[in-house]
Scaffold this active site. Structure first.
Site, short mmCIF file in Angstrom:
data_model
loop_
_atom_site.label_atom_id
_atom_site.label_comp_id
_atom_site.label_asym_id
_atom_site.label_seq_id
_atom_site.Cartn_x
_atom_site.Cartn_y
_atom_site.Cartn_z
N SER A 140 -26.00 -33.23 114.26
CA SER A 140 -25.08 -32.82 115.32
C SER A 140 -24.97 -33.93 116.34
O SER A 140 -25.91 -34.72 116.53
CB SER A 140 -25.58 -31.54 116.01
OG SER A 140 -24.83 -31.28 117.18
N TYR A 153 -32.22 -27.29 124.84
CA TYR A 153 -33.38 -28.04 124.38
C TYR A 153 -33.74 -27.82 122.91
O TYR A 153 -33.95 -28.80 122.17
CB TYR A 153 -34.58 -27.76 125.27
CG TYR A 153 -34.41 -28.28 126.68
CD1 TYR A 153 -34.54 -29.64 126.96
CD2 TYR A 153 -34.10 -27.42 127.73
CE1 TYR A 153 -34.38 -30.13 128.24
CE2 TYR A 153 -33.93 -27.90 129.02
CZ TYR A 153 -34.06 -29.25 129.27
OH TYR A 153 -33.89 -29.74 130.54
#
Length: 234
Positions: A140, A153
């Protein structure tokens, strides 16, 4: 080509499986729940003999070894692996509200899963002087160090670690003529991406399969690209 695709039951993984079969490839389509993978079973009926559905939880080394053993017994040699299975947890909120359980689970699936697949299944990849064999880790843009945006996170950190793993794996497999790429699939309309995403799973899958087949060339020094083969910032 003989391909193994994880997370093949829906979304991008399902589309990759269907398109690969339509192109004449044979796919080992891996899902945790074969009974619930209705669309995948329908695809297997549409392309008889080209889609082999396997029950496989990618976080289980035991299951990975069993799958590798089954393929070996059938003399099934791989040309490519697509580590597509992944999860998105703990996206909302900042560090003060971060769930470490979500973080651990995300790393388990998004990083340790591809590690386990690579450990047990890359030995089944053909060696190739042409470098035609490949491992694709679906990453990604969230895993880009230069593109850090604060928060998110579990997902961002797991994908950044996956990018590093892809580079490490690429260097290890290079002498065997096998390549490893981290691939950003684009923001796509799936359960994970949501319906507001601009890219269809079909278009993303088409681009990724072009990378797998080598139709889209990627410079040897590049290991992180998007679905169209364009270099991604690290």
């Amino acid at each position: 080509m003989n391909l193994l695709i994880t997370g093949a039951g829906r979304g991008l993984g399902l589309e990759l499986t269907k398109q690969a079969a339509a192109r004449g490839h044979t796919v080992v389509a891996c899902v945790r729940d074969t009974e619930g993978a209705v669309a995948l079973r329908e695809a297997a009926e549409q392309y008889p003999g080209r889609i082999r559905i396997e029950s496989f939880d990618i976080v289980s080394e035991t299951e990975a070894q069993r799958l590798a053993d089954r393929l070996k017994q059938d003399a099934f040699v791989l040309d490519g692996i697509v580590n597509n299975a992944g999860i998105l947890l703990g996206r909302d909120g900042g560090i003060a509200s971060l769930s470490l359980d979500d973080t651990r689970r995300t790393f388990e699936v998004n990083l340790f899963g591809p590690l386990i697949v690579a450990k047990h299944l890359t030995p089944l990849l053909r060696e190739s002087e042409s470098g035609a064999e490949i491992v694709v880790n679906i990453s990604s843009e969230a895993g880009s160090f230069s593109g850090a945006y604060g928060g998110d996170y579990p997902y961002a950190l797991s994908k950044m670690a996956l990018n590093m793993f892809s580079k490490q794996l690429n260097e290890e497999l290079k002498p065997r003529g096998i390549r490893a790429l981290a691939v950003h699939p684009g923001w796509i309309r799936t359960d994970m991406g949501g319906q507001a995403a601009p890219l269809s799973p079909e278009d993303s899958a088409t681009g990724i399969l072009n990378l797998v087949e080598g139709t889209t060339a990627v410079p040897e020094e590049t290991f992180f690209v998007d679905y169209a083969g364009r270099p991604m910032p690290l």
